[in-house]
Write a protein that holds these residues in place. Structure first.
Motif, mmCIF file in Angstrom:
data_model
loop_
_atom_site.group_PDB
_atom_site.id
_atom_site.type_symbol
_atom_site.label_atom_id
_atom_site.label_comp_id
_atom_site.label_asym_id
_atom_site.label_seq_id
_atom_site.Cartn_x
_atom_site.Cartn_y
_atom_site.Cartn_z
ATOM 1 N N SER A 47 0.828 -1.203 0.000
ATOM 2 C CA SER A 47 0.000 0.000 0.000
ATOM 3 C C SER A 47 0.863 1.253 0.000
ATOM 4 O O SER A 47 2.002 1.251 0.462
ATOM 5 C CB SER A 47 -0.910 -0.009 1.228
ATOM 6 N N ARG A 48 0.285 2.327 -0.531
ATOM 7 C CA ARG A 48 1.017 3.589 -0.558
ATOM 8 C C ARG A 48 1.295 4.094 0.854
ATOM 9 O O ARG A 48 2.325 4.695 1.124
ATOM 10 C CB ARG A 48 0.215 4.619 -1.335
ATOM 11 N N ARG A 49 0.354 3.880 1.774
ATOM 12 C CA ARG A 49 0.550 4.335 3.147
ATOM 13 C C ARG A 49 1.770 3.663 3.775
ATOM 14 O O ARG A 49 2.574 4.309 4.429
ATOM 15 C CB ARG A 49 -0.713 4.041 3.957
ATOM 16 N N ARG A 50 1.898 2.357 3.554
ATOM 17 C CA ARG A 50 3.055 1.643 4.096
ATOM 18 C C ARG A 50 4.349 2.135 3.452
ATOM 19 O O ARG A 50 5.365 2.325 4.128
ATOM 20 C CB ARG A 50 2.889 0.145 3.874
ATOM 21 N N THR A 51 4.302 2.351 2.146
ATOM 22 C CA THR A 51 5.506 2.816 1.456
ATOM 23 C C THR A 51 5.950 4.175 1.972
ATOM 24 O O THR A 51 7.140 4.413 2.238
ATOM 25 C CB THR A 51 5.248 2.887 -0.056
ATOM 26 N N VAL A 52 5.007 5.104 2.154
ATOM 27 C CA VAL A 52 5.349 6.432 2.666
ATOM 28 C C VAL A 52 5.899 6.342 4.083
ATOM 29 O O VAL A 52 6.884 7.013 4.441
ATOM 30 C CB VAL A 52 4.120 7.357 2.597
ATOM 31 N N ALA A 53 5.279 5.503 4.912
ATOM 32 C CA ALA A 53 5.742 5.365 6.288
ATOM 33 C C ALA A 53 7.158 4.805 6.330
ATOM 34 O O ALA A 53 8.020 5.300 7.075
ATOM 35 C CB ALA A 53 4.790 4.465 7.074
ATOM 36 N N GLU A 54 7.434 3.788 5.523
ATOM 37 C CA GLU A 54 8.771 3.203 5.520
ATOM 38 C C GLU A 54 9.802 4.195 4.994
ATOM 39 O O GLU A 54 10.916 4.288 5.535
ATOM 40 C CB GLU A 54 8.775 1.926 4.682
ATOM 41 N N LEU A 55 9.458 4.931 3.943
ATOM 42 C CA LEU A 55 10.396 5.928 3.421
ATOM 43 C C LEU A 55 10.663 7.028 4.444
ATOM 44 O O LEU A 55 11.803 7.490 4.597
ATOM 45 C CB LEU A 55 9.848 6.524 2.124
ATOM 46 N N THR A 56 9.642 7.449 5.164
ATOM 47 C CA THR A 56 9.821 8.484 6.183
ATOM 48 C C THR A 56 10.765 8.005 7.282
ATOM 49 O O THR A 56 11.694 8.716 7.693
ATOM 50 C CB THR A 56 8.465 8.875 6.786
ATOM 51 N N VAL A 57 10.511 6.798 7.759
ATOM 52 C CA VAL A 57 11.382 6.242 8.804
ATOM 53 C C VAL A 57 12.812 6.092 8.294
ATOM 54 O O VAL A 57 13.781 6.435 8.986
ATOM 55 C CB VAL A 57 10.827 4.891 9.287
ATOM 56 N N ALA A 58 12.965 5.607 7.071
ATOM 57 C CA ALA A 58 14.304 5.412 6.513
ATOM 58 C C ALA A 58 15.055 6.730 6.385
ATOM 59 O O ALA A 58 16.246 6.816 6.689
ATOM 60 C CB ALA A 58 14.208 4.711 5.165
ATOM 61 N N VAL A 59 14.361 7.784 5.926
ATOM 62 C CA VAL A 59 15.018 9.090 5.771
ATOM 63 C C VAL A 59 15.437 9.648 7.123
ATOM 64 O O VAL A 59 16.565 10.150 7.299
ATOM 65 C CB VAL A 59 14.081 10.066 5.039
ATOM 66 N N ILE A 60 14.551 9.564 8.125
ATOM 67 C CA ILE A 60 14.885 10.088 9.452
ATOM 68 C C ILE A 60 16.061 9.325 10.059
ATOM 69 O O ILE A 60 17.021 9.916 10.587
ATOM 70 C CB ILE A 60 13.653 10.006 10.377
ATOM 71 N N VAL A 61 16.011 8.008 9.967
ATOM 72 C CA VAL A 61 17.076 7.197 10.544
ATOM 73 C C VAL A 61 18.393 7.419 9.806
ATOM 74 O O VAL A 61 19.456 7.543 10.418
ATOM 75 C CB VAL A 61 16.667 5.716 10.526
ATOM 76 N N ALA A 62 18.335 7.486 8.486
ATOM 77 C CA ALA A 62 19.560 7.726 7.725
ATOM 78 C C ALA A 62 20.162 9.080 8.065
ATOM 79 O O ALA A 62 21.393 9.219 8.180
ATOM 80 C CB ALA A 62 19.261 7.643 6.223
ATOM 81 N N GLY A 63 19.317 10.091 8.263
ATOM 82 C CA GLY A 63 19.836 11.394 8.676
ATOM 83 C C GLY A 63 20.511 11.345 10.022
ATOM 84 O O GLY A 63 21.568 11.974 10.235
ATOM 85 N N ALA A 64 19.928 10.592 10.954
ATOM 86 C CA ALA A 64 20.552 10.466 12.277
ATOM 87 C C ALA A 64 21.890 9.748 12.191
ATOM 88 O O ALA A 64 22.864 10.133 12.849
ATOM 89 C CB ALA A 64 19.612 9.722 13.228
ATOM 90 N N VAL A 65 21.971 8.709 11.354
ATOM 91 C CA VAL A 65 23.226 7.976 11.202
ATOM 92 C C VAL A 65 24.297 8.861 10.566
ATOM 93 O O VAL A 65 25.460 8.877 10.991
ATOM 94 C CB VAL A 65 22.999 6.703 10.367
#
Length: 931
Positions: free
Chosen positions: A461-479
């Motif tokens: 689903s698009r909702r899952r894709t957006v949620a995963e991308l958001t989490v990935a971007v935030i986590v990658a920025g922290a790393v």
């Protein structure tokens, strides 16, 4: 239940009771999980406080009085205080100053008033010229120090004679003073009541000390007898007039005078020194108080407290010494700061894994109770009422075990602080209480048709894709922020500790996305093979279950924390090994300590020592100065070929370019220099000075480090070049000063005996094995941090196993039904076991491989933020080279936990398939079941 009941009504209580009676096993398992988790969460901060406090108190106990005290001192002499010097050293004045200090001291600087020691002593030791006193070296007189401490009568027992009095009739007549000595001092110095000791310093001051009594300490372990190094017994002092001369010895002893006789000390040229030792209260001192206590000491030395102290006592010469307790606390803080990132990484990692396991347990409960929740909703129960019932049920199962776990932690680990443990246990209880109700409400809010859990939509689903991308971007920025920051902020912080969790989260999201693709690709060739086991196994493995995210995340984090622990231990061991090699330069080393050449027969004797394989003589001449830059360096005269072999064997430095030292026969001699010194010398020539004579040299090559010299700049020159330049030099000017020894299991006792047998004097014998053992003797703080971390790693491994088992239990009903149906179709037991393993093996391998990849990425990410120097070495065993004590990837720690996890999963699946066959089809298959 046609009408909803009010929250917490009688019906709710009855329903909760009925639910717990209906599934006592599940409730007991969850209660046990909460109990263990709450206990571990409450124990961690108490265990850290415990080992830190124990390490601090152990350090304080082992330190001498001056080392564990806040010390004040005041020098008084007739030169520094021409008028009124006597008034500054009276017992009343000393006591008033002590009272003023106690008014200024504030918490958390905990000082033990019962162990406070203060008094007056002679500022310097004074020679005793009496001929009857013992003299180990005839040319050196013994020396004495006079001490005047309060309560001498209460601290001693009289052996013979009496306690001293003032010893003079008026303040003007202070050339004679009475004193007492301890029984051990009297025995060594041949003193008895009535003996007279005449003290004469080099300035002509003369003081007669009459011994009136011999005393023995009532409590020798009391701080009262630690105010001086030899209050209880004399000390034999060693002096060496010249580096190449024989040592000489003299006795130093202490005599105890009355506090009313301190004016006599002013008759000595250096006068008197007033001292106040305020030892730390060991029982009241805690590790968390150390930073603030050090700040308080600094304020007493130069700050508002120092100004207030001077205002109260009006004595400008009074100083609070910077050493002592403050100097003891600084290395403790450094070691503590080094261990904090390690403990925080373990705490965050294991805490995350535990939380994931609690969420998985809640998800398993919701999955198995979905029909019940659907039925309740169909009968009209409102969501708030359902939430109240589920929260009440969960609280009844979670809160008492969490409280019990907290109580066990408080009982088994008694420390001062309890708030962090209570907060941790409360957090565990809250997660266990609300996880299942929230998951249940999310599932019951919108009833849906029953569907298989092992299928995934072709297009998420698009909702899952957006949620995963958001989490990935935030986590990658922290790393990325963590990597760029490095150690700039220093110390332990949550972002550094959360790095393994962040990397595991990104890896879990990516792996879950890409996982089905390669498995489904394998299904195409598998479909062409004979037999249904491989085809069915690959087909079912390719259906990524929607519940795989949490187990994968738990496994990734646990494997990362475990591998990180192995990297820490590998870095510590490697750093200690390298430091030992660098310090010794070979497997053993014999070097002159006074600059004299080693005996000619020493090499042959050492070669006969058991374990010795080869020896190499090197002449190391220290103290050279490059005039252009005033840089100090050492000159090494070596045999290039044999020295290159030694460098290769020890692994210190890069490959040694022996060919660069080939003597050209004329002109400047080629040398190999350290990089910094080579840059300062440049491309020209310079002159180095050896014992043989001056030598013109040019830099032919550079090496960063070399075995014979550690931590200093150096120039290496060939023996042939020295002999060419100075063919007539005496042998003592070219013979080796250092013997480097290679071998395995060298007998240190035999080596030292061989050195003594060769007539070598003033030499130092070092063995790499002994240095390595010394580095391995960890402090209480280091061993405590290591023990807590290993316990956390073990807990994380246990939770990862539990996460794996919960993951297998989630799909167990469908798997059992499938295996039972395949049994009715004629599939054998071995085939069913193989099928069960093939179905779950790709997912388990996914977690294992992902854990390895995340661990490999974590080590370079955390390397700048984790300082292993203080964990590998201590102040008692400092290392010459600590650069190798860094995080290192340990292959065993990477592969062993992952392999164990895969083996466990295969064993569980095989046993499950075997048990399904034993129970028979009737227990697993029902009309309408789907698999």
């Amino acid at each position: 239940m046609t009408e909803p009941l009010s929250p917490l009504g009688h019906g709710d209580v009855s329903w909760i009771r009925a639910r717990l009676r209906a599934a006592p096993g599940g409730a007991a398992a969850l209660a046990a999980l909460v109990l263990v988790t709450a206990f571990l969460a409450a124990v961690l901060p108490r265990a850290v406080d415990g080992y830190e406090n124990d390490a601090l108190r152990d350090t304080l106990r082992q330190a001498p009085l001056a080392g564990r005290s806040v010390t004040m001192s005041l020098g008084v002499s007739r030169l520094s205080v021409p008028n009124g010097a006597e008034e500054l050293i009276t017992p009343q004045a000393v006591a008033r100053t002590e009272g003023a200090f106690q008014q200024v001291v504030r918490k958390p600087l905990a000082l033990d008033k019962t162990q406070t020691v203060y008094g007056v002593r002679s500022a310097d030791a004074t020679p005793a010229v009496d001929p009857g006193l013992p003299r180990p070296s005839k040319s050196l007189n013994p020396q004495a120090t006079l001490f005047a401490q309060a309560d001498l009568a209460g601290r001693t027992r009289i052996v013979s004679g009496r306690l001293p009095g003032p010893g003079y009739d008026s303040a003007e007549d202070t050339s004679v003073v009475e004193a007492a000595v301890t029984d051990r001092t009297a025995k060594v110095m041949r003193l008895h009541p009535g003996s007279a000791i005449h003290l004469q310093d080099s300035f002509g001051s003369d003081l007669t000390v009459r011994v009136t009594g011999i005393v023995s300490p009532r409590s020798p372990e009391n701080a009262y007898w630690d105010a001086g190094p030899d209050l209880r017994a004399p000390t034999l002092i060693t002096v060496r007039p010249r580096p190449d001369a024989d040592p000489k010895f003299y006795w130093h002893f202490t005599a105890l005078i009355s506090p009313d006789a301190t004016a006599a000390l002013l008759g000595l040229h250096d006068g008197a020194q007033v001292y106040w030792y305020h030892p730390a209260d060991i029982a009241a001192f805690t590790a968390r108080d150390v930073p603030a206590a050090r700040d308080r000491i600094s304020a007493l030395n130069a700050g508002p407290d120092a100004a207030r102290l001077q205002e109260l006592i009006q004595q400008p010469g009074l100083t609070v010494e910077e050493e002592g307790l403050a100097g003891l606390l600084t290395p403790f803080l450094r070691e503590r700061a080094a261990s904090q990132p390690l403990i925080l990484v373990a705490a965050v990692g294991v805490g995350t894994v535990a939380a994931v396991v609690l969420l998985m347990a809640a998800g398993l409960q919701v999955t198995r109770r979905r029909p019940e929740l659907t039925l309740l909703r169909a009968r009209g129960i409102a969501l708030p009422d359902l939430a109240a019932r589920l929260i009440g049920e969960s609280a009844l199962v979670a809160v008492p075990p969490a409280a019990l776990g907290l109580g066990l932690a408080l009982l088994l680990f008694p420390v001062e602080r309890s708030a962090p443990s209570a907060v941790a246990a409360a957090f565990v209880a809250a997660v266990a209480t609300f996880a299942m109700p929230l998951r249940a409400l999310a599932a019951a809010r919108r009833p849906r048709l029953e569907q298989r859990e092992d299928l995934i939509a072709v297009r998420p689903s698009r909702r899952r894709t957006v949620a995963e991308l958001t989490v990935a971007v935030i986590v990658a920025g922290a790393v990325v922020a963590l990597r760029q920051r490095g150690t700039a902020e220093g110390g332990a912080d949550v972002l550094t500790a959360a790095a393994p969790v962040l990397l595991a989260l990104i890896a879990a999201l990516v792996l879950l996305r890409v996982y089905p693709l390669p498995v489904r690709l394998l299904g195409r060739p598998a479909a062409r093979l004979n037999g249904a086991v491989l085809q069915i196994g690959v087909a079912r493995a390719g259906r990524a279950p929607s519940t795989a995210a949490l187990p994968l995340l738990a496994v990734l984090i646990a494997l990362t924390v475990t591998s990180f622990g192995g990297s820490v231990l590998a870095g510590v061991e490697s750093g200690r090994d390298h430091a030992a090699v660098v310090k010794v330069g070979a497997d053993a080393r014999v070097q002159s300590t006074v600059g004299l050449a080693l005996p000619e027969g020493l090499d042959a004797r050492v070669r006969r020592v058991p374990g010795v394989r080869d020896t190499l003589g090197v002449r190391v001449e220290t103290g050279q100065i490059l005039q252009a830059t005033n840089t100090r360096y050492d000159v090494l005269i070596v045999d290039p070929g044999r020295y290159a072999r030694l460098t290769r064997d020890t692994g210190v430095g890069t490959s040694f370019p022996a060919a660069a030292l080939a003597d050209p026969g004329r002109g400047p001699a080629p040398v190999i220099a350290s990089p910094r010194l080579a840059r300062q010398i440049g491309h020209g020539t310079t002159t180095v000075y050896t014992a043989a004579s001056a030598l013109d040299v040019r830099v032919a090559a550079t090496v960063p480090e070399t075995p014979a010299v550690a931590g200093r700049e150096f120039v290496i020159v060939s023996e042939a070049s020295v002999h060419r330049a100075h063919p007539g030099a005496v042998s003592s000017a070219t013979r080796p000063l250092t013997l480097l020894i290679s071998g395995e299991h060298i007998d240190g006792k035999a080596l030292r005996a061989a050195v003594r047998g060769a007539g070598a004097r003033d030499v130092q014998v070092l063995l790499r094995s002994e240095e390595r053992t010394a580095y391995g003797s960890t402090t209480a703080l280091q061993s405590g941090a290591r023990g807590v971390y290993l316990a956390a790693v073990a807990a994380g491994a246990g939770y990862s196993v539990l996460a794996l088992l919960l993951s297998l239990m989630h799909n167990a009903p469908q798997r059992r039904a499938l295996l039972a149906r395949l049994r009715t179709m004629g599939m054998t037991g071995r085939q069913r076991q193989t099928l069960a393993v093939l179905e779950m093996l790709p997912q388990v391998l996914l977690g294992a491989v992902g854990g390895i990849l995340v661990s490999v990425a974590t080590v370079p990410l955390l390397r700048p933020g984790v300082d292993l120097t203080a964990l590998a070495f201590s102040t008692s065993t400092p290392a010459t080279d600590v650069s190798a004590a860094v995080l290192r990837t340990d292959p065993v720690s990477l592969l062993l936990p992952s392999a164990a996890l895969v083996a466990l999963a295969c064993a569980v699946l095989a046993v499950q398939a075997w048990a399904t066959g034993r129970r028979g089809e009737g227990t697993e298959l029902r009309i309408g079941d789907r698999a």
